[in-house]
Design an enzyme around this catalytic site. Sequence first.
Site, short mmCIF file in Angstrom:
data_model
loop_
_atom_site.label_atom_id
_atom_site.label_comp_id
_atom_site.label_asym_id
_atom_site.label_seq_id
_atom_site.Cartn_x
_atom_site.Cartn_y
_atom_site.Cartn_z
N CYS A 1 35.91 39.14 36.08
CA CYS A 1 35.89 38.99 37.54
C CYS A 1 34.84 39.90 38.14
O CYS A 1 34.17 39.55 39.10
CB CYS A 1 37.26 39.31 38.12
SG CYS A 1 37.88 40.94 37.68
N GLU B 1 30.00 31.98 41.58
CA GLU B 1 30.49 32.65 40.38
C GLU B 1 30.32 31.70 39.19
O GLU B 1 30.81 30.57 39.21
CB GLU B 1 31.96 33.03 40.54
CG GLU B 1 32.48 33.83 39.38
CD GLU B 1 33.97 34.13 39.48
OE1 GLU B 1 34.74 33.19 39.73
OE2 GLU B 1 34.33 35.30 39.31
N GLU C 1 43.75 38.75 43.30
CA GLU C 1 42.58 39.31 42.63
C GLU C 1 41.76 38.12 42.16
O GLU C 1 42.06 37.50 41.16
CB GLU C 1 43.00 40.16 41.42
CG GLU C 1 43.86 41.36 41.76
CD GLU C 1 43.06 42.57 42.18
OE1 GLU C 1 41.82 42.46 42.27
OE2 GLU C 1 43.66 43.61 42.43
N LYS D 1 53.71 34.60 34.09
CA LYS D 1 53.22 33.27 33.67
C LYS D 1 51.80 33.47 33.19
O LYS D 1 50.86 33.53 33.98
CB LYS D 1 53.26 32.31 34.86
CG LYS D 1 53.43 30.84 34.49
CD LYS D 1 52.34 30.27 33.61
CE LYS D 1 51.12 29.84 34.41
NZ LYS D 1 50.01 29.39 33.52
P1 NAD Z 1 42.80 29.85 37.35
O1 NAD Z 1 42.97 30.15 38.79
O2 NAD Z 1 42.50 28.46 36.95
O3 NAD Z 1 44.16 30.20 36.56
C1 NAD Z 1 44.76 31.48 36.68
C2 NAD Z 1 46.26 31.31 36.47
O4 NAD Z 1 46.80 30.51 37.51
C3 NAD Z 1 46.64 30.64 35.16
O5 NAD Z 1 47.80 31.25 34.64
C4 NAD Z 1 46.96 29.22 35.59
O6 NAD Z 1 47.86 28.55 34.75
C5 NAD Z 1 47.58 29.47 36.95
N1 NAD Z 1 47.53 28.32 37.86
C6 NAD Z 1 46.62 27.31 37.90
N2 NAD Z 1 46.92 26.45 38.89
C7 NAD Z 1 48.02 26.92 39.51
C8 NAD Z 1 48.79 26.51 40.63
N3 NAD Z 1 48.50 25.40 41.30
N4 NAD Z 1 49.84 27.26 41.00
C9 NAD Z 1 50.17 28.37 40.33
N5 NAD Z 1 49.48 28.84 39.26
C10 NAD Z 1 48.42 28.13 38.85
O7 NAD Z 1 41.75 30.88 36.87
P2 NAD Z 1 41.10 31.02 35.43
O8 NAD Z 1 40.11 29.94 35.29
O9 NAD Z 1 42.17 31.14 34.42
O10 NAD Z 1 40.39 32.45 35.56
C11 NAD Z 1 39.10 32.58 36.04
C12 NAD Z 1 39.08 33.11 37.45
O11 NAD Z 1 39.87 34.30 37.57
C13 NAD Z 1 37.70 33.52 37.87
O12 NAD Z 1 37.42 33.03 39.16
C14 NAD Z 1 37.73 35.03 37.89
O13 NAD Z 1 36.82 35.64 38.72
C15 NAD Z 1 39.14 35.30 38.26
N6 NAD Z 1 39.57 36.64 37.82
C16 NAD Z 1 39.68 37.64 38.75
C17 NAD Z 1 40.04 38.93 38.36
C18 NAD Z 1 40.19 40.04 39.37
O14 NAD Z 1 40.73 41.07 39.04
N7 NAD Z 1 39.70 39.89 40.59
C19 NAD Z 1 40.28 39.20 37.02
C20 NAD Z 1 40.15 38.16 36.10
C21 NAD Z 1 39.79 36.88 36.53
#
Ligand code: NAD
Length: 484
Positions: free
Chosen positions: A289, A386, A255, A180
Amino acid sequence: MSVRPLNIDPSKCFIAGAWVDSLGGQTMPLTNPSDGSTICEIARGQSADVDAAVAAADAALGGEWGRATAAERGRVLAKIGLAVLTHVDELAALEAMEVGKPLKQARADVLALARYMEFYGGAADKVHGETIPYLDGYTVYTLREPHGVTGHIIPWNYPMQIIGRSVGAALAMGNACVLKPAEEACLTALAFAEIARQAGLPDGALNVVPGLGAEAGVALSGHSGVHHISFTGSVGVGKLIQQAAGANVVPVTLELGGKSPQVVFDDADIDAALPFLVNAGIQNAGQTCSASSRILVQRGVYDEVVAGMAARYQALRAGPAVDDLDVGPLVSMRQKEIVAGFIAKGSDLRVAAQGQVIASAPKGGAYVTPMLFADVSPDHTLAQDEIFGPVQVIIPFEDEAEAITIANGTAYGLVASCWTENGARQMRMARALRAGQVFINNYGAGGGVELPLGGTGLSGHGREKGFEALYGFSVLKTVAALHG
Ligand code: NAD
């Protein structure tokens, strides 16, 4: 290498090797953050689509994919890696368009995706069980088996790299995947699925359901037919995913975010450090991240480091992805507002320097000016939270003990680095820093296919990347045979 056209339909889901409409028939617009224009309509997958994708993955496990030997899985992954390399320009253009990252960064991400396929292709048949000495008359050994259907919920910042590290490792171990992608970026996920199909990945081994987190994401994370969930994203959603996985008692890899420090001691090679100090903060417009958003500097070299970083910031240019400057737009206007809010919270801080958004940048683009703040207190919001934008803070410290206290003084623990020529201090710092990865005299934001990555604290748990990921994407079975 030549470029061959990709045949994808972004308004559809990719299930069981075919392009299918979302069963609810809904689509939603995908926006280009460089200018605010609509790129195309993408599928808005619902729980019925997730059901179909999980069923397709399950069927793949019972078919050709489930019967494939480790060597055969490895060979398919290697072929996918080679196929990715024939589409570098197209994939880079897609990711630059939907995410806004400068083209050179997008190209680097395509190469990383190919490397993941090579790495996990080569590793697929090298994960061995053990024989365990036990009682007289027994032979005991362990098997590494796939979980079954794995769910992959990924963010928008590095879609290709995250697909490489999670889907690549999961397929290597014989799982069948339902992916997804984020609603802001799904084109490279769909393109990758098509490339994998053309390279010989059996139908159903990889399924892609674009959609909203609250719809397709919730459906996937709570699906009783999913046996492992890999989530990369925000802390808040990570907690929801863990609860959903808990309800079905399935393992989850989280992650999440970070507030990763680089610690610069008086004896550091400052000239060597400066490019890393800045690049680790502004790469992908800070939407990484493992971005290094906190720079801790010992008093003896403090002014020199602030001046050196400031000079680099003054030269930074932000503009459209296709202009291939230092910094692109943020992924969305929503993300721009979040980052602007943080910058406003820094109004009490000293601005050491700032970059510049080029005058020709389209007004509808999600641009922010890269900002460098100095003399920041470790407990300031900008030093704790962050930001996920091109913003860094510089914090002074007196000695090693204070540096460790400040470096470990956030709720996160993803990546850290220290800069010092003192070998004993390097070893002490590597142990003392609370992080899943520690770099000494360098910093690796992103990249490093071979290097296990994962967090402590709010940065999450479990490890992806490197060989370690293969253990996470498999289950250990112990076999004890009594034969006398
Ligand atoms: P997000 O959590 O909003 O979304 C990530 C994914 O989760 C998307 O596909 C989104 O559609 C899905 N999602 C959202 N709500 C959901 C729910 N209730 N149930 C299931 N899935 C759901 O994050 P973002 O804003 O897209 O990304 C930014 C964040 O990701 C930052 O905090 C960043 O640090 C983190 N990140 C971490 C890593 C790592 O390797 N540690 C890598 C990249 C990004």
